[in-house]
Design a protein around this motif. Structure first.
Motif: not given
Length: 218
Positions: A131-149, A160-167
């Motif tokens: 959910a909302h992966p680029f919301r104002g958190r520090n650090p931003i943490r991405l988990f592409p191997r452990w999610v479907h979408g 931050t939706n455009p960044l989420a779409l790019q990711y």
């Protein structure tokens, strides 16, 4: 098309929500939605209960809004499905397709590393969305191997939706959307999923999303 809210918080279970189950369901019924997923913050997040209480006591409270929603939904004629929003140091995940009994039977998830917990849920048939992966958190943490979408359309965090779409597209993940509604009728900008055929269950929803039968809007 049948419209569904996929990311909804209700009070009192989610501490941050300003809207009751009834207020929220009446709002979506008025808008013509076929159903909603109640995705309150789980025991690892902003749940409105003393976290020192035993696991199953907290779980009973957690499911209370969903169970109330089932009754009100039947009264109003709107479907209510179970979803969960997990949290891990400010990073959130939406989980669909696991029932109350699954959580009752798996108290060990509270002691697991988040990646192991997500893998267990995926192995158990769940759909997992970051959910909302680029919301104002520090650090931003991405988990592409452990999610479907990825939630590329979040009505509560549109900047931050455009960044989420790019990711999401970079990793070839499922594009997903939800309102992240904490205010019920006070949330006028919405996002979610629509389908040509109605959703019959959370499991049917998981199948439709994974097969590409569900379309997002935001």
């Amino acid at each position: 098309m049948y419209k569904y809210e996929t990311h909804l918080h209700t009070f009192p279970v989610s501490r941050c929500s300003k809207s009751s189950v009834r207020e929220s369901l009446e709002y979506y019924k008025e808008l013509g939605y076929d159903g909603v997923f109640i995705t309150n913050h789980f025991l690892d997040g902003n749940i409105n209960i003393d976290k020192t209480k035993p696991y199953h006591e907290k779980l009973r409270f957690y499911f209370s809004d969903y169970e109330e929603g089932l009754k009100i939904g039947k009264e109003l004629g709107i479907k209510v499905f179970l979803g969960v929003e997990l949290s891990d140091h400010g990073t959130d995940f939406l989980v669909y397709g696991l029932d109350m009994q699954w959580f009752w039977d798996h108290p060990e998830i509270m002691e697991m590393e988040k990646t192991a917990e997500l893998q267990l849920m995926m192995d158990s048939g769940a759909l997992v969305i970051q959910a909302h992966p680029f919301r104002g958190r520090n650090p931003i943490r991405l988990f592409p191997r452990w999610v479907h979408g990825v939630e590329v359309g979040n009505a509560h965090d549109v900047e931050t939706n455009p960044l989420a779409l790019q990711y999401c597209r970079h990793y070839g993940l499922i594009e997903f959307a939800g309102s992240d509604n904490h205010r019920g009728p006070g949330q006028t900008v919405l996002a979610g999923v629509c389908c040509q055929e109605p959703i019959d269950s959370a499991e049917d929803f998981v199948r439709k999303v994974k097969s590409g039968e569900a379309e997002i809007f935001y």
